[in-house]
Design a protein around this motif. Structure first.
Motif, mmCIF file in Angstrom:
data_model
loop_
_atom_site.group_PDB
_atom_site.id
_atom_site.type_symbol
_atom_site.label_atom_id
_atom_site.label_comp_id
_atom_site.label_asym_id
_atom_site.label_seq_id
_atom_site.Cartn_x
_atom_site.Cartn_y
_atom_site.Cartn_z
ATOM 1 N N ASN A 24 0.845 -1.183 0.000
ATOM 2 C CA ASN A 24 0.000 0.000 0.000
ATOM 3 C C ASN A 24 0.887 1.243 0.000
ATOM 4 O O ASN A 24 1.737 1.398 0.878
ATOM 5 N N TYR A 127 -10.068 6.845 -1.378
ATOM 6 C CA TYR A 127 -10.484 5.459 -1.154
ATOM 7 C C TYR A 127 -9.563 4.495 -1.901
ATOM 8 O O TYR A 127 -9.147 3.462 -1.366
ATOM 9 N N GLU A 131 -7.310 1.534 -0.223
ATOM 10 C CA GLU A 131 -7.706 0.172 -0.600
ATOM 11 C C GLU A 131 -6.573 -0.598 -1.270
ATOM 12 O O GLU A 131 -6.561 -1.837 -1.247
ATOM 13 N N ILE A 137 -10.891 -5.657 3.909
ATOM 14 C CA ILE A 137 -11.629 -4.402 3.872
ATOM 15 C C ILE A 137 -12.918 -4.632 4.641
ATOM 16 O O ILE A 137 -13.736 -5.470 4.255
ATOM 17 N N GLU A 139 -16.224 -2.780 5.791
ATOM 18 C CA GLU A 139 -16.940 -1.561 5.435
ATOM 19 C C GLU A 139 -18.337 -1.568 6.038
ATOM 20 O O GLU A 139 -18.984 -2.609 6.161
ATOM 21 N N LEU A 148 -17.864 -0.115 -3.627
ATOM 22 C CA LEU A 148 -17.241 -1.395 -3.953
ATOM 23 C C LEU A 148 -18.240 -2.476 -4.360
ATOM 24 O O LEU A 148 -17.830 -3.541 -4.825
ATOM 25 N N ARG A 181 -11.994 0.492 -9.018
ATOM 26 C CA ARG A 181 -11.739 0.254 -7.588
ATOM 27 C C ARG A 181 -12.211 -1.144 -7.196
ATOM 28 O O ARG A 181 -11.526 -1.855 -6.452
ATOM 29 N N ALA A 185 -9.528 -3.667 -5.830
ATOM 30 C CA ALA A 185 -9.590 -3.909 -4.384
ATOM 31 C C ALA A 185 -9.929 -5.352 -4.049
ATOM 32 O O ALA A 185 -9.280 -5.980 -3.215
ATOM 33 N N TYR A 193 -13.521 -9.142 1.887
ATOM 34 C CA TYR A 193 -14.369 -7.969 2.035
ATOM 35 C C TYR A 193 -15.541 -8.299 2.947
ATOM 36 O O TYR A 193 -16.326 -9.209 2.661
ATOM 37 N N MET A 252 -9.158 -0.814 6.697
ATOM 38 C CA MET A 252 -8.266 -1.599 5.849
ATOM 39 C C MET A 252 -7.090 -2.159 6.635
ATOM 40 O O MET A 252 -6.494 -1.458 7.455
#
Length: 318
Positions: A24, A127, A131, A137, A139, A148, A181, A185, A193, A252
């Motif tokens: 990242n 974002y 990500e 992730i 959320e 997403l 994204r 992601a 996720y 994240m």
């Protein structure tokens, strides 16, 4: 043909295609800044003194040490090397190699640098930044489905619904950003996720009925895979300690355990970064409480399926 035309139905489906894990960039920028700050403090230099010795401006030194003021900014590799020389770090040493590696990771090209995404919006860039390379992730969304999981049609309607001093007239650049994204992601199957939704996000109709129906069916398709968990919080759910989030957020984590977790909070006008370790940990605990208060994955799927069936019937009647 536009970029969206190349995506069937404008929908990204999360799969398990092979992809390379990349660090990242914001996490590496923060580690770079912390390392340079520690070296400068240890050597006893002020910003002005180090500037004179290195030839790097004091403002650049300050921004490099404190990257959150401009999180999207890339560090200059030449400036970092000059600073390391001025701080008496031996070239080729383990310390030099590690710190230079942080700078190189942070300065690498990012997918949103491409001309196709120049108009995707500053909020989406934030974002995308947090990500990038995430391993998990987590959320939360209250009234609207988050980017997403949005279909192109849902995203387009939501973008056009936003009002302000400069209303959006061409939603395609923003929609393209959301679809990319999704692909970057979680589309490659690298990130797990976990989405928690309030019941209103399923029941509310912020877009035309046929668009919402496609969106609910897309959400169900995503839930068929191993990488995506969606849980719905009923309006009458009992939350542990009675605490509920005030705004949508995303938490994240990254494959490198030394890359600190980051939270981004959506406050309507901009995306805010939360980096304090205690605050970030608090969001992780909050998310776990929300998951425990929500319906199970299976019951959430059944709830969404029932809502889709009701909407389909209403759409036919209409």
């Amino acid at each position: 043909m536009s970029t969206l035309d190349a995506v069937p139905n404008g929908i990204i489906r999360f799969g398990k295609e092979a992809a390379r894990v990349t660090p990242n960039p914001l996490a590496r920028t923060r580690r770079l800044g912390a390392a340079l700050l520690a070296l400068r403090t240890e050597r006893g230099y002020s910003h002005a003194e180090l500037s004179r010795k290195s030839g790097v401006s004091a403002s650049v030194i300050s921004r490099t040490e404190n990257p959150l003021g401009d999180p999207g900014r890339k560090p200059g590799l030449l400036s970092v090397r000059r600073l390391l020389d001025a701080l008496d770090v031996s070239r080729g040493s383990r310390e030099w190699t590690i710190i230079e590696g942080y700078a190189e990771d942070a300065a690498n090209s990012r997918w949103w640098d491409a001309a196709t995404y120049t108009r995707m919006g500053d909020g989406q860039r934030t974002y995308a930044l947090v990500e990038a390379g995430a391993s998990t992730i987590r959320e939360y969304a209250g009234l609207l489905l988050p980017g997403l999981v949005q279909t192109a049609a849902y995203a387009r309607h939501r973008v056009l619904a936003v009002t302000g001093d400069t209303p959006v007239t061409d939603p395609d650049p923003i929609v393209r950003g959301r679809l990319e994204r999704q692909r970057q992601a979680v589309g490659a199957g690298l990130a797990r996720y976990q989405l928690v939704l309030e019941e209103q996000a399923i029941r509310r109709r912020p877009v035309p009925g046929d668009v919402m129906l496609e969106q609910l069916r897309h959400l169900l398709a995503l839930m068929d895979g191993d990488a995506v968990s969606v849980r719905v919080v009923p309006v009458d759910a009992q939350l542990t300690a009675g605490f509920a989030p005030r705004a949508p957020y995303a938490h994240m984590t990254y494959p490198d355990m030394d890359d600190p977790p980051i939270v981004v909070v959506d406050n309507v006008t901009k995306a805010l970064l939360i980096t304090d370790s205690a605050d970030v940990s608090g969001y992780a605990q909050l998310h776990q409480r929300l998951r425990e208060a929500a319906l199970s994955d299976a019951d959430s799927a059944a709830y969404i399926r029932e809502s889709a069936a009701e909407l389909a019937a209403a759409t036919r009647e209409g």
